[in-house]
Enzyme design. Structure first.
Site, PDB file in Angstrom:
ATOM      1  CG  ASN A 153     -15.481 -13.221 -27.405  1.00 35.87           C
ATOM      2  OD1 ASN A 153     -16.697 -13.369 -27.583  1.00 35.87           O
ATOM      3  ND2 ASN A 153     -14.961 -12.084 -27.005  1.00 35.87           N
ATOM      4  CB  ALA A 202      -7.998 -15.315 -41.543  1.00 36.83           C
ATOM      5  CG  HIS A 203      -7.347 -12.318 -36.256  1.00 35.54           C
ATOM      6  ND1 HIS A 203      -7.200 -12.184 -34.904  1.00 35.54           N
ATOM      7  CD2 HIS A 203      -8.467 -11.644 -36.576  1.00 35.54           C
ATOM      8  CE1 HIS A 203      -8.194 -11.436 -34.427  1.00 35.54           C
ATOM      9  NE2 HIS A 203      -8.977 -11.097 -35.422  1.00 35.54           N
ATOM     10  CB  THR A 239      -8.919  -4.925 -55.475  1.00 37.32           C
ATOM     11  OG1 THR A 239      -9.299  -4.054 -56.542  1.00 37.32           O
ATOM     12  CG2 THR A 239      -7.898  -5.927 -55.952  1.00 37.32           C
ATOM     13  CB  CYS A 327      -8.366  -1.744 -15.745  1.00 34.59           C
ATOM     14  SG  CYS A 327      -8.650  -0.837 -14.241  1.00 34.59           S
TER      15      CYS A 327
HETATM   16  C1  LIG Z   1     -12.457 -11.871 -32.665  1.00 34.52           C
HETATM   17  C2  LIG Z   1     -13.941 -11.960 -32.734  1.00 34.52           C
HETATM   18  C3  LIG Z   1     -14.680 -11.154 -33.608  1.00 34.52           C
HETATM   19  C4  LIG Z   1     -14.031 -10.077 -34.442  1.00 34.52           C
HETATM   20  O1  LIG Z   1     -13.283 -10.601 -35.504  1.00 34.52           O
HETATM   21  P1  LIG Z   1     -12.235  -9.617 -36.249  1.00 34.52           P
HETATM   22  O2  LIG Z   1     -11.739 -10.441 -37.385  1.00 34.52           O
HETATM   23  O3  LIG Z   1     -11.170  -9.320 -35.240  1.00 34.52           O
HETATM   24  O4  LIG Z   1     -12.988  -8.420 -36.684  1.00 34.52           O
HETATM   25  C5  LIG Z   1     -16.043 -11.316 -33.652  1.00 34.52           C
HETATM   26  N1  LIG Z   1     -16.659 -12.239 -32.906  1.00 34.52           N
HETATM   27  C6  LIG Z   1     -15.992 -13.051 -32.053  1.00 34.52           C
HETATM   28  C7  LIG Z   1     -16.731 -14.064 -31.264  1.00 34.52           C
HETATM   29  C8  LIG Z   1     -14.615 -12.938 -31.936  1.00 34.52           C
HETATM   30  O5  LIG Z   1     -13.960 -13.724 -31.092  1.00 34.52           O
END
Ligand SMILES: *Cc1c(COP(=O)(O)O)cnc(C)c1O
Length: 385
Positions: A153, A202-203, A239, A327
């Site tokens: 990431n 999903a996000h 649920t 930071c």
């Molecule tokens: C964003 C991310 C996560 C965490 O996912 P969430 O849905 O925010 O809990 C885990 N692993 C990687 C590589 C990510 O980029």
């Protein structure tokens, strides 16, 4: 007043696609039934959940029954590590992962270490790629799981997942990949890649926050993370989040149709911005690998500039980016990923991550380049006073 708002932090989260939002609305309004109920209200909700399950499964070449919906990437990661630690306790307590995983993996591994498990954190080279022979050498007869993220990431480095899958299969060890950064962005085939468990969120693919999924290969050992009702075929109680899941399903469907063309466009914009920065701003270095890299990711170190000051100045110009400096990493410690690829302290402090997305325009990229050039010159001239 500055009305410009440019979002270049798509690795942190992506905006919800309007088509995804529209798919979700009915399940927040008139279609409210509990999908576990047998009446019409319940059946309407269940239909949406099962449709989404098929869309997610199709995106990664899984069977719908192999998809369990969760609250996100973090839960999926926690579920796999803790489940495997529990179900494979007899075989041994050794897990292999990498030094550059997301904290959802690393902090779960630290928890397991405190409880008697042995974890090998594979180092990475300066590109951020693991060494496959080191992986193979780390395997012992006590190894129960290999967990390696598909793409990082921070620096966008893509690991040789298919080869890792082959090694895991050869040694009969379960293989998990945190594919949160690649699902909906790069092709993933769980069968071809020999993946037993896969986390997605999903996000990170233009869907809603708080919804994710875990792929569990049919027959792989799994103990639920959350116990309770019989939802999700007894693999995840509570649920289900019907609107969130409908949104994830739609996001998966859109990604499947559009990711290839989208990548061509995003990669072109990324390369333009990166080439402009590297050729027009002095003393900038690219972190991570130029080729084995997510098409939307730029991670650079700008010599003589503090990442924090850079982010604030960019923010003032309406540009949202991110940094691995101490930071902004939130913990007072610089990024473990930049540290693992061997960056000097100064390069970590001066790091900047720019991640493009579906809605990034060429105009935004041009404005960002000129702003960054101006800011860098200004900060450097202050520093030299
Ligand atoms: C964003 C991310 C996560 C965490 O996912 P969430 O849905 O925010 O809990 C885990 N692993 C990687 C590589 C990510 O980029």
């Amino acid at each position: 007043m500055n009305h410009i708002k440019i979002y270049l932090d798509n690795a942190a989260t992506t905006p919800v696609d309007k088509r995804v939002f529209e798919e979700m609305v009915p399940y927040l309004t008139e279609i409210f039934g509990n999908p576990s109920s047998v009446h019409l209200f319940g059946r309407e909700s269940k239909k949406a959940v099962e449709k989404a399950r098929s869309s997610v499964a199709e995106l990664i070449n899984a069977d719908p029954e192999e998809i369990v919906f969760t609250s996100g990437g973090t839960e999926s990661d926690n579920a796999v590590l803790k489940s495997t630690a529990f179900t494979c306790k007899e075989k041994g307590g050794h897990i292999i992962t990498t030094a550059i995983e997301h904290h959802a993996i690393l902090h779960t591994c630290e928890f397991l270490e405190r409880n008697g498990y042995k974890i090998t954190y594979l180092p990475v080279d300066k590109s951020g790629i693991i060494d496959l022979s080191q992986l193979e050498n780390a395997i012992t007869d006590k190894t129960i799981l290999i967990s390696v993220m598909h793409a990082n990431n921070e620096i966008g480095t893509i690991q040789p997942i298919e080869k890792i899958g082959q090694i895991a299969k050869k040694h009969n060890i379960l293989f998990h990949t945190d594919a949160v950064q690649t699902i909906g962005h790069l092709p993933v085939d769980v069968k071809r890649m020999n993946i037993d468990f896969l986390s997605l969120s999903a996000h990170k693919l233009y869907g809603p926050k708080g919804t994710g999924a875990l792929y569990i290969k049919s027959g792989a050992p799994f103990e639920p993370f959350i116990h309770g009702g019989a939802q999700e075929n007894k693999r995840r109680a509570s649920t289900v989040n019907v609107s969130g899941i409908a949104g994830l399903g739609k996001a998966a469907e859109i990604a499947q149709k559009e990711y290839e063309e989208e990548n061509i466009r995003i990669r072109r914009l990324r390369d333009k911005l990166l080439d402009d920065i590297l050729s027009e701003i002095s003393n900038v270095t690219l972190n991570g690998d130029r080729e084995m890299r997510l098409p939307n990711n730029i991670n650079i170190s700008i010599k003589g500039v503090e990442g924090e000051s850079l982010l604030l100045a960019l923010d003032e110009k309406g540009i949202a980016a991110s940094s691995g400096s101490a930071c902004s990493a939130g913990s007072g410690e610089p990024s473990h990923v930049l540290n693992s690829i061997g960056l000097e302290k100064e390069a970590m402090q001066g790091s900047l991550r720019i991640t493009l997305g579906r809605f990034t325009t060429e105009e935004e990229i041009n404005y960002t380049f000129f702003s960054l050039k101006e800011i860098t010159e200004k900060l450097r001239s202050f520093a030299s006073l």
